[in-house]
Write an enzyme that holds these catalytic residues in place. Structure first.
Site, PDB file in Angstrom:
ATOM      1  N   HIS A   1       0.817  -1.209   0.000  1.00  0.00           N
ATOM      2  CA  HIS A   1       0.000   0.000   0.000  1.00  0.00           C
ATOM      3  C   HIS A   1       0.853   1.260   0.000  1.00  0.00           C
ATOM      4  O   HIS A   1       0.408   2.316   0.442  1.00  0.00           O
ATOM      5  CB  HIS A   1      -0.928   0.010   1.222  1.00  0.00           C
ATOM      6  CG  HIS A   1      -2.376   0.072   0.854  1.00  0.00           C
ATOM      7  ND1 HIS A   1      -3.290   0.827   1.540  1.00  0.00           N
ATOM      8  CD2 HIS A   1      -3.069  -0.535  -0.131  1.00  0.00           C
ATOM      9  CE1 HIS A   1      -4.484   0.682   1.001  1.00  0.00           C
ATOM     10  NE2 HIS A   1      -4.378  -0.140  -0.012  1.00  0.00           N
TER      11      HIS A   1
ATOM     12  N   HIS B   1      -5.373  -3.176 -11.454  1.00  0.00           N
ATOM     13  CA  HIS B   1      -5.945  -2.871 -10.136  1.00  0.00           C
ATOM     14  C   HIS B   1      -7.456  -2.857 -10.291  1.00  0.00           C
ATOM     15  O   HIS B   1      -7.999  -2.155 -11.145  1.00  0.00           O
ATOM     16  CB  HIS B   1      -5.420  -1.512  -9.680  1.00  0.00           C
ATOM     17  CG  HIS B   1      -5.904  -1.084  -8.340  1.00  0.00           C
ATOM     18  ND1 HIS B   1      -6.742   0.005  -8.165  1.00  0.00           N
ATOM     19  CD2 HIS B   1      -5.655  -1.571  -7.102  1.00  0.00           C
ATOM     20  CE1 HIS B   1      -6.981   0.154  -6.879  1.00  0.00           C
ATOM     21  NE2 HIS B   1      -6.335  -0.782  -6.211  1.00  0.00           N
TER      22      HIS B   1
END
Length: 392
Positions: free
Chosen positions: A201, A301
């Site tokens: 992240h 994604h």
């Protein structure tokens, strides 16, 4: 043929408000669906779509590239920011849905037809349930193992975890040992035939990202995602050169211009463009063409709503370098009520067979969407022990 209206439908799905985009035409029954979901920026994206619609009302929806250029370049400000890029993406996806419907074929047929027979999906630990994926304690290695087993029982041959804890720019061994214990537990739980990804992240600093990458290298990760900020492309490249693990990044990059530097610096082995942010299907195909020149794999994604998934799958069936698709299936229990889909998913292996309907092959149930009106997304905020702001 003309565009007569561009509408947005907001559907609250706990952590996100899905933003569905509907482009209507003057041909009865002909419209297209797109998605422009951007967490914590719902109102600004809806406003940006309204602004862009002023450029497109009355234009021919078949001139997709012409309209993309208008959306990106006109009104002075280019569409390379996350809000406008997301708005452009949602509209562009809907235009490709219309194009497939006009020609009576799935959208991937417009790009040269299928290059593969199926697409493999991977899941988040917990299947997209926010608490499992984002809030499992970093010192609870056994829980990571349990969730890994569950993913395999659900048919997945690959899954992604958040096994790297939030860290300050420099810390000692504790977070490194946490990450090692969690990944070790997952590998022990599922064996070597299952692919494990770890998503940082972009929490770590470049130095901490390097330490995590080296510590986890022995576990044979399928890829190691966002080991530091995407603004630090040279540091990502240094990490990739230091380990054999494939490094992945790109979900926060908008347009081919942002990806160009990633390629030039040989910073990653896998790119993760988000079709709902990077500029839509038009732009992601250009990004993929450049990735092909560098022999870099593509794994989009895709933690958003069902239109994003349909678009990612259509893209994958026509793209040689595409390796796997991110998916969520357990974020909200009514997910399947919102959409009908033209593709099929086989539970054994969680593989997707091609869509056979025109366009993206999906239709949104507008009445079901109305049952889940906008709510402020669940805030995700991080502060370090000393009270300073951290990266979630």
């Amino acid at each position: 043929m003309k565009i007569t209206a561009i509408e947005t439908y907001v559907c609250h799905a706990r952590m996100r408000n899905w933003i569905f985009v509907k482009v209507l035409t003057d041909q009865p029954g002909l419209w297209g669906w797109g998605e422009a979901t951007l967490e914590w920026h719902t109102r600004s994206v809806v406003g940006a779509i309204e602004d862009l619609s002023q450029l497109l009302i009355g234009e021919d929806p078949r001139r997709i590239e012409h309209l993309w250029q208008m959306m990106y370049r006109q009104h002075f400000w280019h569409g390379n920011g996350i809000v406008r890029g997301t708005a452009i993406s949602g509209i562009d996806i809907a235009l490709w849905d219309i194009a497939g419907k006009i020609h009576g074929v799935p959208t991937h047929e417009l790009w040269g037809g299928r290059v593969r027979d199926y697409i493999r999906l991977y899941c988040h630990l917990g299947g997209g349930k926010m608490e499992d994926f984002y809030q499992t304690r970093p010192d609870d290695a056994s829980r990571f193992g349990e969730l890994a087993k569950q993913a395999v029982e659900d048919g997945f041959t690959a899954f992604k975890s958040m096994a790297v804890p939030e860290t300050m720019p420099l810390e000692g061994l504790k977070p490194i040992h946490y990450a090692e214990a969690c990944v070790s537990a997952m590998r022990e739980a599922v064996g070597n035939d299952i692919d494990i990804m770890v998503d940082c992240h972009a929490r770590p600093s470049p130095r901490m990202g390097m330490q995590f990458a080296k510590a986890l290298e022995p576990y044979g990760l399928y890829f190691f995602e966002e080991p530091c900020w995407p603004e630090s492309i040279e540091d990502i490249a240094l990490i990739q050169r230091a380990v054999s693990t494939p490094i992945a990044s790109g979900e926060r990059l908008v347009t081919i211009h942002a990806f160009r530097e990633l390629f030039e610096k040989r910073a990653v082995s896998v790119i993760q463009p988000d079709i709902t942010h990077c500029g839509g299907l038009s732009e992601v195909r250009r990004i993929a063409a450049m990735a092909e020149a560098y022999r870099i794999a593509i794994a989009p994604h895709n933690p958003q709503g069902p239109v994003s998934t349909a678009a990612s799958i259509e893209f994958g069936f026509a793209t040689p370098g595409y390796i796997i698709c991110e998916s969520v299936h357990n974020d909200v229990p009514w997910r399947s009520d919102v959409v009908s889909e033209g593709f099929t998913v086989e539970k054994a292996g969680r593989i997707v067979r091609p869509n056979t309907r025109p366009g993206l092959g999906i239709e949104i149930n507008e009445e079901e969407v109305k049952k889940h009106p906008f709510q402020q997304e669940v805030l995700q905020r991080t502060f370090y022990k000393d009270g300073s702001v951290g990266d979630w």
